[in-house]
Design an enzyme around this catalytic site. Structure first.
Site, PDB file in Angstrom:
ATOM      1  N   CYS A  78     -14.919  -4.822 -30.495  1.00  0.00           N
ATOM      2  CA  CYS A  78     -14.785  -3.612 -31.303  1.00  0.00           C
ATOM      3  C   CYS A  78     -13.811  -3.841 -32.473  1.00  0.00           C
ATOM      4  O   CYS A  78     -14.153  -4.530 -33.416  1.00  0.00           O
ATOM      5  CB  CYS A  78     -14.370  -2.421 -30.438  1.00  0.00           C
ATOM      6  SG  CYS A  78     -14.657  -0.818 -31.234  1.00  0.00           S
ATOM      7  N   HIS A 168     -18.446  -2.488 -26.140  1.00  0.00           N
ATOM      8  CA  HIS A 168     -17.410  -2.768 -25.135  1.00  0.00           C
ATOM      9  C   HIS A 168     -18.053  -3.312 -23.855  1.00  0.00           C
ATOM     10  O   HIS A 168     -18.558  -2.546 -23.034  1.00  0.00           O
ATOM     11  CB  HIS A 168     -16.628  -1.490 -24.809  1.00  0.00           C
ATOM     12  CG  HIS A 168     -15.708  -1.057 -25.896  1.00  0.00           C
ATOM     13  ND1 HIS A 168     -14.400  -1.497 -25.998  1.00  0.00           N
ATOM     14  CD2 HIS A 168     -15.906  -0.233 -26.946  1.00  0.00           C
ATOM     15  CE1 HIS A 168     -13.831  -0.948 -27.051  1.00  0.00           C
ATOM     16  NE2 HIS A 168     -14.719  -0.184 -27.654  1.00  0.00           N
ATOM     17  N   GLU A 170     -16.565  -4.431 -21.309  1.00  0.00           N
ATOM     18  CA  GLU A 170     -15.703  -4.163 -20.153  1.00  0.00           C
ATOM     19  C   GLU A 170     -15.975  -2.820 -19.491  1.00  0.00           C
ATOM     20  O   GLU A 170     -15.540  -2.571 -18.355  1.00  0.00           O
ATOM     21  CB  GLU A 170     -14.224  -4.239 -20.564  1.00  0.00           C
ATOM     22  CG  GLU A 170     -13.719  -3.116 -21.454  1.00  0.00           C
ATOM     23  CD  GLU A 170     -13.957  -3.336 -22.941  1.00  0.00           C
ATOM     24  OE1 GLU A 170     -13.242  -2.723 -23.747  1.00  0.00           O
ATOM     25  OE2 GLU A 170     -14.864  -4.121 -23.295  1.00  0.00           O
TER      26      GLU A 170
END
Length: 510
Positions: A78, A168, A170
């Protein structure tokens, strides 16, 4: 030696999730502020986190890419991806609207990082800027219908590959994010992904032996998982040179002081029990503000440890069971994050205490602490104990502290926990406790009007304490608990159940 993945924190709310996902992949990682790159020779890869900032802002968080380019495989996520593009000659523009939520990316170029990943896969976006042109020497490898979703350096551009994701990986809403991260750390960066509980314990013990040498350590025990595992690690490293102290601060659960001392028997931890309840309760009398409570409790603990250390002049260190969520919530040590609340065992020691601090669990999450404890042979009844706040009932009695309010909270809490144990629910939930509210309400008992306190029951499920969901206890169990508290604890006439999640709430009320 560890194969360390460095996560540089630019202030993202998701930075800790990157660490969680890597740890789940058995990859050792540490988070550092974006402006404090570590000088270490065991770095395997570097990941740039997201950020609430824009690379186009005058006060944007900057980083000298020469520190990592050509030296380590790099992944920008990001803001990290935008920063790399912006600094290397690509184009980043402000979007008309913030892109936040689920999106589908299409893999446009086959690549190792997307090995075994579906050609079109769901990801999570959270950005206000967009990369409209990648720098020279890079190729786009995934896109949405509107934006560049991922790009990477060509083989001839750098000695080590650079990958950049606008999404993202994660976050769990990126359905194959964990697989993508595995491909980066294992296939591209070459990590063996072999950081296990056994290696955790071995490396911690070796580091403690190195750091402590022949010194003695005083360790504050609480009976909880964190301090117990920390003490066992230190004991494994230095043996009888560890001196443990368990302080009754008057804020423990009912009968807990003796129960905890008994539970440590046979573990060889050299424990001294100190009754100091009056000292704490006198200092806390009438105190309402939660941060003031925490600071008073922390100060008194330090004073007692200091007094006890005078009996052991050979002691040079104070051991604490600080774990990673404590650090994250207390101090902005990992970049421009926000302090949520202070923890009594975080933030260093006062100048007057001539001891150095040793915190062997400081970089571990709670579930990792339990794994390390199991590897060390810590008894299951200690490892299965629910987390209990360091300030104890001092922050579970809301409003002004008094001995009577602490007693009410202890009595209600014991009934609550006993019911959870007898019903089998204690082992199914992460943490539970009773909170005495500074609220009185009208009730009727027999033919008499009462005007007494309210207790809130808190029960949550979590993995590491960073997020938590309220536990769906059966209604009949809650009814039994409520009935027994109201009937047996004179001074309480109302019981409520807290159904808040973390975030936005925290697990403890104060």
């Amino acid at each position: 030696m560890n194969e360390l993945v460095v996560i540089l924190d630019f202030g993202s709310q998701y930075t800790q999730l990157i660490a969680r996902r890597l740890r789940e992949l058995n990859v050792y990682c540490e988070i550092y502020p974006y402006n404090k790159f570590p000088e270490r020779n065991d770095i395997k890869a570097v990941i740039f986190s997201g950020s609430p900032f824009s690379v186009l802002d005058p006060n944007a968080l900057d980083f000298d890419l020469d520190i990592v380019l050509n030296k380590y495989p790099v992944l920008g996520i990001c803001y990290g991806a935008q920063l790399i593009s912006h600094k290397l000659g690509g184009t980043v523009l402000k979007s008309d609207k913030r892109e936040y939520g689920k999106a589908i990316i299409t893999i446009t170029e086959p690549d190792t990082v997307f090995e075994e990943i579906d050609p079109a896969t769901q990801v999570w976006m959270s950005h206000g800027d967009s990369i409209t042109k990648v720098p020279e020497g890079f190729d786009i490898i995934a896109s949405t219908s509107d934006i560049v979703a991922a790009y990477k350096s060509k083989e001839e551009t750098f000695l080590k590959p650079v990958y950049c994701f606008q999404f993202h990986p994660e976050v769990t809403h990126t359905l194959q994010g964990k697989d993508i991260l595995y491909n980066f750390v294992h296939e591209i960066a070459g990590s063996q992904c072999n950081w296990t509980p056994a290696s955790m314990v071995y490396e911690s013990v070796q580091r403690l032996k190195n750091d402590l040498g022949e010194d003695h350590v005083m360790m504050g025990l609480s009976g909880g998982v964190d301090s117990t595992v920390a003490a066992c690690l230190i004991h494994k490293a230095i043996g009888k040179r560890l001196h443990c102290v368990f302080v009754d601060n008057g804020l423990l659960r009912k009968d807990e002081f003796q129960e905890v001392l008994d539970s440590y028997e046979g573990m060889g931890l050299n424990i001294t029990g100190i009754r100091a309840g009056d000292r704490f309760l006198d200092s806390l009398s009438g105190i309402s503000e939660p941060e003031e409570k925490r600071k008073i409790i922390g100060r008194l603990f330090i004073e007692i440890f200091e007094e006890e250390s005078h009996k052991h002049p050979e002691v040079k260190w104070l051991g604490q069971g600080t774990i990673y969520p404590d650090v994250i919530e207390s101090v902005s040590v990992h970049g421009p994050s926000v302090t949520i609340k202070s923890h009594h065992n975080v933030g260093g020691l006062p100048d007057g205490l001539k001891l150095k601090l040793v915190e062997p669990l400081r970089m571990l999450f709670k579930d990792e602490v339990r794994k390390a404890g199991k590897e060390l042979g810590v008894p299951a009844h200690l490892l299965s104990r629910h987390p209990f706040p360091g300030p104890g009932l001092g922050i579970r009695v809301l409003g002004p502290i008094s001995r009577e309010k602490i007693r009410l909270c202890q009595e209600a809490d014991k009934i609550y926990i006993d019911h959870l144990r007898s019903s089998g629910w204690y082992s199914k939930v992460w943490q539970a406790g009773a909170i005495l509210l500074p609220v009185q309400s009208v009730g009727v008992m027999g033919d008499e009007r009462t005007y007494e306190f309210t207790v809130a029951l808190r029960c949550v499920n979590s993995t590491d304490g960073m997020t938590a969901e309220w536990s769906h206890l059966p209604y009949d169990l809650l009814a039994s608990i409520s009935s027994e508290i109201i009937n047996q604890v004179k001074g309480i006439n109302r019981v409520v159940y807290d159904i808040s999640t973390k975030p936005p709430a925290t697990i403890e009320w104060e």
